[in-house]
Design a protein around this motif. Structure first.
Motif, PDB file in Angstrom:
ATOM      1  N   THR E  66       0.850  -1.201   0.000  1.00 12.04           N
ATOM      2  CA  THR E  66       0.000   0.000   0.000  1.00 12.04           C
ATOM      3  C   THR E  66       0.885   1.251   0.000  1.00 12.04           C
ATOM      4  O   THR E  66       2.040   1.212   0.412  1.00 12.04           O
ATOM      5  CB  THR E  66      -0.891   0.087   1.246  1.00 12.04           C
ATOM      6  OG1 THR E  66      -0.066   0.022   2.396  1.00 12.04           O
ATOM      7  CG2 THR E  66      -1.922  -0.999   1.269  1.00 12.04           C
ATOM      8  N   THR E  68       0.585   5.301   1.280  1.00 10.50           N
ATOM      9  CA  THR E  68      -0.170   6.313   2.004  1.00 10.50           C
ATOM     10  C   THR E  68       0.378   7.662   1.594  1.00 10.50           C
ATOM     11  O   THR E  68       1.573   7.911   1.719  1.00 10.50           O
ATOM     12  CB  THR E  68       0.022   6.122   3.516  1.00 10.50           C
ATOM     13  OG1 THR E  68      -0.094   4.749   3.796  1.00 10.50           O
ATOM     14  CG2 THR E  68      -0.994   6.912   4.283  1.00 10.50           C
ATOM     15  N   TYR E 106      -5.121   6.712   0.648  1.00  9.38           N
ATOM     16  CA  TYR E 106      -4.537   5.377   0.696  1.00  9.38           C
ATOM     17  C   TYR E 106      -4.621   4.745  -0.688  1.00  9.38           C
ATOM     18  O   TYR E 106      -5.651   4.818  -1.339  1.00  9.38           O
ATOM     19  CB  TYR E 106      -5.284   4.472   1.685  1.00  9.38           C
ATOM     20  CG  TYR E 106      -5.072   4.870   3.102  1.00  9.38           C
ATOM     21  CD1 TYR E 106      -3.917   4.514   3.776  1.00  9.38           C
ATOM     22  CD2 TYR E 106      -6.019   5.622   3.774  1.00  9.38           C
ATOM     23  CE1 TYR E 106      -3.708   4.896   5.071  1.00  9.38           C
ATOM     24  CE2 TYR E 106      -5.820   6.017   5.077  1.00  9.38           C
ATOM     25  CZ  TYR E 106      -4.664   5.648   5.734  1.00  9.38           C
ATOM     26  OH  TYR E 106      -4.451   6.029   7.012  1.00  9.38           O
TER      27      TYR E 106
END
Lengths: 592, 639, 375, 293, 111
Positions: E66, E68, E106
């Motif tokens: 991921t 951010t 995100y």
């Protein structure tokens, strides 16, 4: 264009005289810089005199008091307060004193004030690049690639030698997992790391180099098996000053590199030359053609430690009916015949290879070179799941090898020419332990294939002589302590395919290196130094530049010529190409 | 019977009790005497009010007594002059003594019928003296105890103090009742004596110096008085004030009046003579209160008011008005520059007396009404303010109003009393403002064209007045760095009794100002002037303007109640003030700097004392005052 | 003296750090007699951003972005000064065209800053309409910055070795038009600055700083030039200034008005410089790559809108610098400011304080950070 | 009786309408000011939104008295205007207005903050500047009409401004003080930032500030009504002119910076005071006023 | 005397310079450094951007795959955009829209 500077180093006692001089000359005060040189301060007073900057430099001890110049230059109070806060430089007669606070310290317990550094900054280490992480041998890839880009081939070669003694071999036969990790791969083509290695090895040439062998320790090490793992261990142990002897049942060194890899990928002369060069450098004694049956003779024969790297030379059986059919060849057997004996067995027009690994591809390509016109590989899963490296597959296809997926043999049908085998269609099911989908037979889809020769190439197993008296695991591999590679017997170490099962040359070299280190430690040495990502950053190329460079495909032998013999297929890079390719490297190890 | 008794009680009784207080040992006897005198004075003054105006003639024997006492007094002044080595005092006393001796020797007839003439003006004055003055004496009971405690005196000097305080009251009453100029002169000199003795009460060098200043300035008045006595006697033939008033106005009579006016100016501390009153501030606060509200300075104003009707239409009256106007303007502006509480009050007193004198000088029916209203309300408000200031001073140990900042937080009750006092000094709809309003309308409506000057003076002066009063009020409310919790301060009974009575009286009289006007003011003015006042629904209407008195009070009361209700309901979280950054915990008006140093926000007042401050200006003021006064008088007499 | 004249009390009150006239992290502590300033104390150090330290922790190329953010208004100047110092350390000669481009952006920055300041000055004296006018006209500059640099405020165009973006023909034409339009608009406001009596009443004679004081107290930039100090670092001829013709604007009166005039004339000067630079800008490269790590020490100075900006840089042959010292002009102008204030009225405080064009946030490159936080 | 009732109705109507007119006037002020500055500006009824918002805010005070004094300021502003529409004594009205101002000053002093303190001081100076002018104006009106009552103006029969042009001008000069406009916006800074933050208003917030704003509208209308009074019996003309003059004040606000208190005192005293006094003198010399006729 | 007057009057009778923001959109100029978006298909989670980002506005988690990104920390220097080898970070010439909260963006893996 920076300002013109006049440097005036003065002592503490001369400071005031100099500043009075400057004041008399109507110089303008600019600023005060302080540097913390760990044991002392360097304070620089910057003045401006006729468009020139005058740097008055004073060095004082940490507990010394510096006279404040506010009596001459009242405006200096802010600057003096500032460095008093930042460095705790003591000033006498600082007026007006802002209670020594230009920085707020209201709740200094919870906060840290970011002040200029104390002393010299510690160097930043490089990052672990993905290519380096992927390399089983643990070669500092970014470094040698960068060195190639900078034209420093010897340094580059030595970087490789730190971890792997056979750059020329690796540069030809390695499956190059590093290239899969390469971040350029996602963009267009990965950096041809393997070929760069081959390039640098070719540039340096296969010759004995001057190396530093440590003083002899008097310890003797026996190494069973002159394959990549054994030779690597021998090389490094030799360099560490041990007396190393390598035993092998074959008369020529190389182990599986010799027997399992076809000539067109690795010219055997080159291989032997390189091995010879390295072994001479490390003063390793090779005792070839001698099969060791029991360890006791070695351990009793004055050897302090034994390293077993016997490899995995036994082909895996298909496990079907009629396995003993004379036209069903084992691929290892075939390759060994071709490689060792230099034989050119006639294998007929149509060849079917069963299996999906690199050996299967090798078998298929060798078959093509042996004159087979119709070579097909049967694999029970799909192309995606093939263990063989895609590049090999592509090359094989270029050479006319056909591929048949989702088929598995069920039985060998009797009858010699043509030989017949029954196969069954498969379909992919749920993933198994290795993460690949498990092939499941489609009932009723059996069919029969006729061929001159069937070659099975579905894997190898380890066969450790009983006399070694070592603890083996379920699949016949030697059980070792994964940290030290020590076996159940003290002083006996094992590595390579014999421990891991069939794997790549690079993995074997990695194992050899690790074993050398472990054995040295066992023998009271320090072991080999792990790769260090020391501060050696150089200018990083900009992304634009990197992306501007096109990747250059390596020159290959034309297909027609390839099939004529066992000449090397890849021709390697020329210098210009190699440097450009190396320049394409986007320095992933570069710590920003 | 009652006539004589009332006179005896108002004039004689305080003198007797004063002497007793001096003579009798013990604290409680003194206290009893003072309280007794207070009750007697208040009751008798109220009886006098009930009785109404009358005249009273005393036997000739009393004239002899007065003469003897007068000479004793003058010789005492002479002695004082020698004792304090003040040649001016000696000279000025001799200037009175010699002519009087000559007068006594050659012209012994001083008996006048009636000896005492009690008219409405006298009743108003008597009420002020008896009610406010005696309440101040009550207040002094506590104050002097605290005062002497601070001074760490071994032996109390209070007997002497109360002698002069009570003597002062008696003398003042005598002064306002007297019709005989000689009697008037005598009482006049007695007040000078009392004033002198009270100012030097603490016997510090400063006090002695300022007392001497007050003495010689008072004696100038005495000399002027003697002069007018002579002129009056030679022109009119007797010493009756009433006969002097009714004499044909001639230049020489005007001169007599001018001399009386001059005497009044010295008493009322008008501009060239204002410095003694400021100097008198060294005296204990009850003295100041007494001097300012009910006695001494009021004597001068009383005299001017008394003679004003005789001056109607003369040039002298304008001269008087100008002197008053000048005092008002100058003191209003100078008061801005003052830090010391009592000096501000003193300047304000001078200014307001100037206003009264201005009104008397303007000499129209309406202006006389204004003068009387000013007289009454000023006495109450100023008395109250002095009493409050005294209490505060004894607690804060400072007279500087900058040190009084945030008093509201420390001493809410006394601050509230002070605030009410100040409010009644200059803000509508209080009595003083009512009086000022009448003044302005009176002056504006004066037929004399020079009144434009006075209007201008009034406009500027009242703006300045607003400035310094509201500044002071603001100082009481404003507390920068103190976080002290408000405690209900303990006040002794005499304090409470005196201040609260006067506060209540002030507000009550303000609300029913129309009654006051109807009952006392109009009767006072009526004999001499044609008053055209209307009092619709107990509000004041001058014919050219109207002042709704109680409706405004009603609105104010309702608004106050409403405000309290609203804010009770709405609450309001108490927060630290905006300090441009971080406040210091616990000290809301302090601010932090980067070095974690705490600084108190400190405030200096708005005084302009670089530009306006004494003593720089005082010189000019006195010089200009003398010049202008002489000029104006000379012009008035010549024209 | 009368008895009541006790010790004189002064009003002591803070100006800042959250004052609406100057919402910047400086606290001036005024001691005021009535309305007259008697004494003034200074407190800085509210926001220590640790830029100098951060410059040591970062790659030297990336520091450009960091230094740009030392000051939001004169960001190009910071980047330029840093790059100039670094270019000496890495032995790079900036291409001619890049030098011109840098000058254009720097002067654009000066325009932005001066117009902003003129507005702020007007605001500080309660001249709201003038404030709005200047800020409206400033939009032209902002638009040009966005058009050429990609961002309204921080164009981020300077890099070590040159500039990141080029101003090509059509854009240059736009630029020229914008400048001419700006000059036309400022011409409209010129009479207010030059002739308006009320404006003059608030500025003439206020905050006087003599020539000698300016010199000894280290006044820089328009503050110094307002006092007759002929100090303009551009005379050093850095970047393309050596090819451009200009005279430093100097006024002799040393008061707020003189400083206002200096800045106001510099608006015109900047417009002229930009137009000239656009005209004489040569073709060519705009950026060269440095070939080595910075090594050694260097000092660079730039004439910022607020005065002389000073960078001291020391490299040690790695990609990190050993020491970066930044001296912003406001820091140098604070001592003169303290000398200017006493004797004037409270009402003059904003005008005088603003007359040095304070940019306190860049003075305090040094902030305190929560442990474990970013910079 | 009918006439009395009518005038009472008119008076009540005016008192009720005053804050609306005041609010809208200040809305127009903001709009036009914005337009003069080449902005769009808020909607005309923005002041009402602001007031409502302030009204609803949580109440914070720096001192308990503050709120009370803010309330007093509002009440006396209303009372002053009410007295004006009830045609009461002008002098009294002037005194009541100054009472309202004193309340504001005291409220600002209560705030304990240096800025409100300095603001309060300056507010006092402003009072020092305009109070004499107001009083003199009233005296002038008396001199012209022979009465201190507003009725007198109505009875005059011709516009007051004919007799009192100087006074009218003097009031115009003092008007920016009361409207809190440049160049005399020294105590409170209605729009721009200033050295003493918001001056007297610094410590007022929420409900208290709403009260003050409300009172301020009344005061504004009061002043405009005072100006309009000079045009009776052409009251409508007076009203229109008053608004026009307010517009001029707006323009003045936009072409002037805020000047210092010394300048304010000098300007107002020299110009306004002189004008008012000389008008009085001229009246007296010519003897045209009804007072001394 | 009053030099501001002509300006004031001119303004009074000319169109206001105000742009009524939410109703009238201001188009950014070409080359404007605006909103930054991440293309997770292209991203190889090398963390270069994370290391480069001067204000530490980007966090890459190679484990969870991921990214951010905090647009309110971002200084829009475009270092990440220019230095992304995979060209997975793209800048659009668009102004960051106003927001009620400082929302962090995100990016999750695409598959």
């Amino acid at each position: 264009m920076a300002s013109q500077v006049v440097e005036v180093p003065v002592s503490k006692a001369e400071l005031f005289t100099k500043i009075y001089e400057l004041a008399a000359a109507k110089a303008r005060f600019i600023a005060i810089t302080c540097k913390d040189l760990e044991d002392r301060f360097e304070v620089i007073y910057h003045f401006e005199e006729d468009l020139k900057v005058v740097n008055v430099k004073v060095e004082i001890g940490k507990d010394e008091v510096l006279p404040s110049i506010t009596s001459i230059y009242p405006c200096a109070f802010l600057a003096e307060n500032e460095i008093k806060d930042m460095f705790k430089v003591n000033f006498a007669g600082l007026s007006p004193d802002l209670q020594g606070r230009l920085l707020k310290t209201a709740d200094a317990t919870q906060t840290t004030l970011l002040k200029p550094a104390v002393g010299v900054q510690p160097p930043k280490f490089r990052l672990e690049a993905r290519c380096g992480q992927q390399c089983p041998a643990g070669i500092d890839i970014p470094r040698y690639v960068r060195l190639i880009a900078e034209g420093k081939y010897v340094e580059s070669f030595q970087t490789i030698l730190e971890k792997a003694p056979f750059p020329a071999i690796l540069g030809r036969v390695c499956f190059a997992p590093c290239e899969e990790g390469c971040r350029q791969a996602k963009n267009e083509q990965p950096i041809p790391i393997r070929l760069l290695k081959r390039f640098v090895a070719d540039q340096v040439g296969v010759k004995k180099l001057k190396v530093e062998r440590l003083k002899s320790t008097g310890k003797k090490v026996a190494i069973v098996g002159a394959g990549p793992a054994g030779l690597t261990a021998a090389y490094y142990l030799g360099l560490l000053g041990h007396e190393v002897t390598v035993f092998d049942e074959f008369p020529r060194p190389g182990g599986m590199m010799l027997s399992g890899i076809p000539e067109y990928r690795l010219p055997k002369k080159l291989m032997e030359a390189e091995i010879k060069a390295r072994m001479e450098e490390a003063e390793v004694e090779l005792k070839l053609g001698r099969k060791i049956e029991s360890l006791d003779e070695l351990l009793g024969g004055g050897y302090d430690a034994v390293f077993i790297a016997v490899g995995a030379h036994e082909g895996v059986k298909l496990g079907v009916e009629g396995e003993d059919h004379p036209k069903l060849l084992d691929c290892l057997q075939l390759l060994r015949e071709v490689n060792l004996q230099g034989e050119r067995p006639k294998i007929g027009r149509k060849v079917v290879v069963i299996g999906g690994g690199n050996s299967a591809i090798d078998a298929a390509r060798v078959s093509r070179r042996l004159g087979a016109e119709d070579v097909t590989i049967f694999y029970r899963r799909t192309r995606k799941e093939m263990p063989a490296t895609p590049r090999e597959v592509e090359e094989a296809e270029a050479e006319g090898v056909k591929l048949e997926f989702l088929v598995a043999p069920t039985k060998v049908l009797p009858g010699e020419s043509p030989a017949k085998m029954e196969f069954i269609r498969m379909k992919l099911g749920a993933p198994d332990a290795s993460g690949r989908p498990r092939p499941e037979p489609v009932p009723g889809s059996e069919f029969t294939v006729e061929a001159d020769v069937f070659i099975r190439a579905i894997g190898q197993v380890v066969t450790v002589p009983k006399g070694f008296n070592l603890k083996l695991d379920r699949r016949g591999r030697i059980e070792v302590n994964p940290e030290t590679l020590e076996t159940s017997r003290s002083g006996v170490f094992a590595g390579g395919d014999a421990v891991t099962g069939p794997a790549s040359v690079a993995e074997a070299i990695g194992a050899g290196w690790k074993a050398a280190s472990a054995i040295d430690r066992y023998l009271g040495g320090q072991g080999l130094k792990e790769r260090e990502l020391k501060e050696e950053l150089t200018l990083r190329p900009s992304v634009e530049d990197v992306l501007e460079l096109e990747s250059i495909p390596v020159a290959m032998l034309p297909v027609e010529q390839r099939l004529k013999g066992f000449d090397e297929v890849e021709l390697g890079y020329r210098e210009k190409e190699a440097v450009q390719e190396a320049k394409r490297c986007w320095r992933c190890d570069w710590y920003e | 019977m009652i006539d004589g008794l009332l006179i005896g009680l108002t004039v004689g009784f305080p003198v007797v009790t004063g002497l007793l207080a001096r003579g009798l040992p013990g604290v409680w006897s003194r206290r009893l005497l003072v309280v007794l005198t207070t009750i007697v004075l208040i009751v008798s003054s109220l009886l006098l009010l009930w009785r109404g105006p009358y005249t009273y003639t005393l036997p000739e024997f009393w004239d002899e007594v007065i003469v003897v006492l007068d000479f004793i007094l003058l010789f005492y002044f002479l002695y004082l002059g020698f004792r304090i080595r003040h040649p001016l005092v000696v000279v000025l006393t001799l200037l009175q003594l010699v002519p009087l001796a000559y007068f006594e020797a050659s012209l012994p007839v001083i008996h006048v019928e009636p000896t005492l003439a009690i008219d409405f003006l006298a009743i108003i004055m008597c009420l002020i003296i008896c009610v406010i003055g005696s309440l101040i004496c009550v207040y002094a009971l506590s104050y002097m105890d605290e005062h002497e405690e601070h001074l760490h005196l071994a032996k109390t000097r209070q007997p002497r103090f109360f002698l002069y305080m009570l003597l002062f009251l008696g003398a003042m009453n005598g002064l306002v009742f007297a019709n005989n100029l000689y009697w008037l002169y005598f009482f006049w000199e007695v007040t000078t004596l009392c004033c002198f003795q009270l100012i030097r009460h603490d016997e510090t060098p400063q006090a002695e110096k300022n007392a001497a200043l007050a003495l010689w300035m008072g004696l100038i008045g005495g000399v002027a008085f003697v002069a007018s006595l002579f002129i009056g006697y030679y022109q009119v033939g007797n010493l009756g004030l009433n006969s002097l008033m009714s004499a044909q106005p001639a230049a020489i009579i005007l001169l007599a009046f001018a001399c009386l006016a001059l005497a009044a100016f010295t008493k009322s501390a008008q501009v060239p003579f204002h410095s003694w009153l400021l100097g008198a501030m060294v005296a204990p606060t009850p003295v100041s209160a007494l001097l300012h509200s009910s006695t001494m300075v009021k004597a001068g104003v009383y005299l001017v008011l008394r003679i004003a009707p005789a001056l109607q239409g003369t040039a002298l009256t304008s001269a008087v008005a100008f002197v008053g106007g000048l005092s008002f303007l100058v003191t209003a502006v100078l008061a801005i520059s003052q830090r010391e509480s009592k000096r501000i009050l003193a300047y304000s007193t001078i200014g307001n007396l100037g206003l009264i004198i201005l009104c008397a000088g303007v000499n129209t029916p309406l202006s006389m009404v204004a003068a009387l209203l000013l007289l009454v309300f000023h006495a109450m408000s100023k008395g109250l303010l002095f009493l409050g200031a005294g209490i505060v001073e004894n607690r804060v140990y400072s007279r500087n109003i900058e040190d009084w900042e945030g008093l509201i937080a420390r001493f809410p009750l006394i601050s509230a009393i002070m605030l009410v006092g100040m409010f009644t000094m200059f803000l509508p709809p209080s009595g003083m403002l009512l009086a000022k309003w009448v003044t302005l309308e009176a002056v504006a409506s004066s037929p004399a064209q020079w009144a434009i000057t006075l209007v201008t003076i009034l406009a500027v002066g009242s703006a300045a007045t607003t400035l310094f009063w509201s500044k002071w009020m603001a100082h009481l409310l404003f507390h920068p760095s103190t976080a002290e919790r408000a405690k209900r301060e303990k006040l002794q009974l005499p304090y409470l009794a005196s201040t609260i009575t006067i506060t209540a009286l002030d507000i009550a009289v303000s609300v029913i100002a129309a009654v006051l006007v109807a009952a006392l003011v109009i009767p006072t003015v009526k004999p001499w002037y044609a008053v055209k006042l209307a009092l619709p629904l107990l509000n004041l209407s001058t014919g050219i303007g109207a002042f709704p008195i109680w409706p405004l009070f009603l609105v104010m009361a309702v608004a106050l109640a409403l405000a309290v209700m609203v804010f009770r309901a709405k609450g309001g979280k108490l927060v630290s003030p905006y300090m441009c950054g971080e406040n210091v915990e616990g000290a809301p008006a302090s601010f932090r700097s980067t070095a974690d140093l705490e600084f108190n926000f400190d405030a200096s007042g708005m005084f302009f004392d670089r530009a306006l401050g004494e003593p720089k200006t005082n010189r000019y003021v006195t010089a200009v005052g003398i010049l202008l006064t002489v000029l104006v008088f000379a012009l008035a007499l010549v024209v | 003296m009368s008895k009541g004249a006790a010790t004189r009390k002064y009003t002591v009150f803070p100006f800042g750090p959250q004052h609406p006239v100057l919402p910047e992290p400086i606290q001036l502590r005024f001691t005021v007699d009535e309305e007259k300033i008697v004494d003034v104390g200074v407190n800085v150090g509210y926001i220590h951003r640790g830029v100098e330290r951060a410059c040591e922790l970062n790659d030297y190329q990336r520091n450009v972005y960091l230094c740009e953010r030392v000051c939001g208004i004169c960001n190009v100047m910071h980047a330029l000064c840093y790059c100039m110092a670094l270019e000496k350390l890495v032995d790079v000669e900036v291409p001619e065209r890049a030098q011109y481009l840098r000058v254009i952006w720097a002067e654009l920055n000066r325009l932005e800053s001066h117009l902003l300041w003129l507005g702020l000055l007007a605001d500080a004296m309660g001249f709201e309409s003038l404030f709005m006018q200047f800020w409206r006209d400033r939009e032209i500059v902002m638009d040009l910055q966005e058009r050429t640099g990609g961002n309204r405020v921080i164009p981020s165009t300077c890099v070590v070795g040159g500039v990141r973006r080029d101003i090509l023909k059509p854009l240059a034409e736009r630029f020229r038009e914008g400048m001419i339009e700006l000059r036309r608009r400022v011409d409209k406001l010129a009479p207010v600055i030059l002739k308006d009596p009320a404006f003059k009443r608030r500025t003439v004679g206020k905050g006087f700083l003599s020539y000698d004081d300016a010199l000894m107290l280290g006044a820089v930039g328009p503050t110094g030039r307002g006092s007759g100090l002929v100090k303009d670092i551009r005379l050093e001829g850095y970047q393309a200034y050596k090819h451009l013709k200009f005279e430093p604007v100097v006024e002799k009166d040393g008061d707020v008005y003189a400083r206002t005039l200096v800045r106001f004339y510099e608006v015109y000067q900047a417009i002229d410089l930009i137009l000239e630079a656009l005209k004489s800008m040569p073709e060519g490269e705009i950026r060269v790559k440095p070939e080595k790590w910075p090594e050694g020490e260097a000092v660079a100075r730039v004439e910022q809108p607020r005065g002389e900006l000073f960078y001291y840089v020391k490299g040690n042959g790695t990609n990190r610098l050993e020491r970066v010292k930044i001296r912003t002009p406001t820091l140098a102008n604070i001592p003169p400011l303290l000398a200017m204030l006493p004797g004037y009225e409270v009402a003059d405080i904003p005008v005088i304080v603003l007359s040095i064009d304070p940019c306190i946030a860049c003075t305090e490159r040094i902030t305190h950070v929560k442990k474990g936080g970013g910079n | 009786m009918d006439g009395w009732l009518l005038s009472l109705t008119v008076a009540v109507g005016l008192v009720v309408a005053a804050p609306f007119i005041g609010g809208i006037l200040s809305g127009i002020d903001r709009k036009l000011t914005a337009r003069m500055q080449n902005r769009v500006g808020p909607p005309i009824i923005q002041p009402f939104y602001d007031l409502l918002k302030l009204w609803g805010k949580e109440s914070f005070v720096a001192s308990r008295f503050q709120a009370l004094l803010a309330f007093s300021f509002m009440v006396f502003s209303v009372v002053a205007f009410t007295l004006l529409v009830l045609a009461q004594d002008l002098l009294l009205i002037v005194f009541v207005i100054s009472l309202a101002d004193v309340c504001l000053v005291l409220g600002s002093y209560c705030g304990r903050s240096p800025y409100s303190y300095l603001g309060g001081r300056r507010e006092l100076l402003q009072m020092l500047a305009y109070e004499p002018i107001l009083i003199l104006a009233v005296v002038n009106i008396y001199a012209a009409t022979g009465s201190f009552m507003v009725e007198g103006v109505f009875k005059l029969g011709f516009p007051l401004v004919i007799l009192l042009p100087g006074v009218f001008l003097a009031l115009l000069i003092a008007l920016p003080i009361e409207a809190r406009k440049s160049p005399f916006d020294i105590s409170a800074s209605h729009h721009a930032h200033q050295e003493i933050v918001r001056g007297v208003f610094t410590e007022f917030s929420g409900f208290s500030l709403a009260l003050i704003e409300f009172g301020h509208w009344f005061k504004l209308i009061f002043y405009l009504a005072l100006l309009a009074l000079f045009w009776v019996p052409l009251l409508w003309l007076g009203a229109v002119l008053a608004f026009i003059f307010y517009f001029i004040i707006m323009i003045v606000d936009n072409i002037f910076p805020r000047l210092t208190w010394t300048f304010m005192l000098k300007a107002v005293w020299l110009a306004g005071f002189t004008l008012a006094v000389s008008n009085l003198i001229v009246l007296a010399l010519l003897g045209v006023g009804l007072a001394w006729a | 005397m009053v030099r501001m007057l002509p300006n004031i009057l001119r303004n009074l009778f000319s169109k206001p310079a105000t742009v009524k923001h939410p109703f009238v959109k201001r188009e950014p100029f070409p080359g404007h450094r605006g909103t930054i978006t991440f293309d997770m298909k292209k991203c190889d989670l090398c963390q270069d951007c994370e290391r480069l980002c001067p204000p530490v506005a980007i966090k890459v988690d190679p484990e969870a795959r991921t990214i951010t990104y905090d647009p309110f920390k971002c200084i829009y220097c475009y270092l990440c955009v220019t230095n992304c080898l995979q060209r997975a970070i793209r800048g659009r010439p668009a102004y960051t829209p106003p927001a009620y909260q400082k929302e962090i963006v995100y990016y999750k893996p695409e598959e």
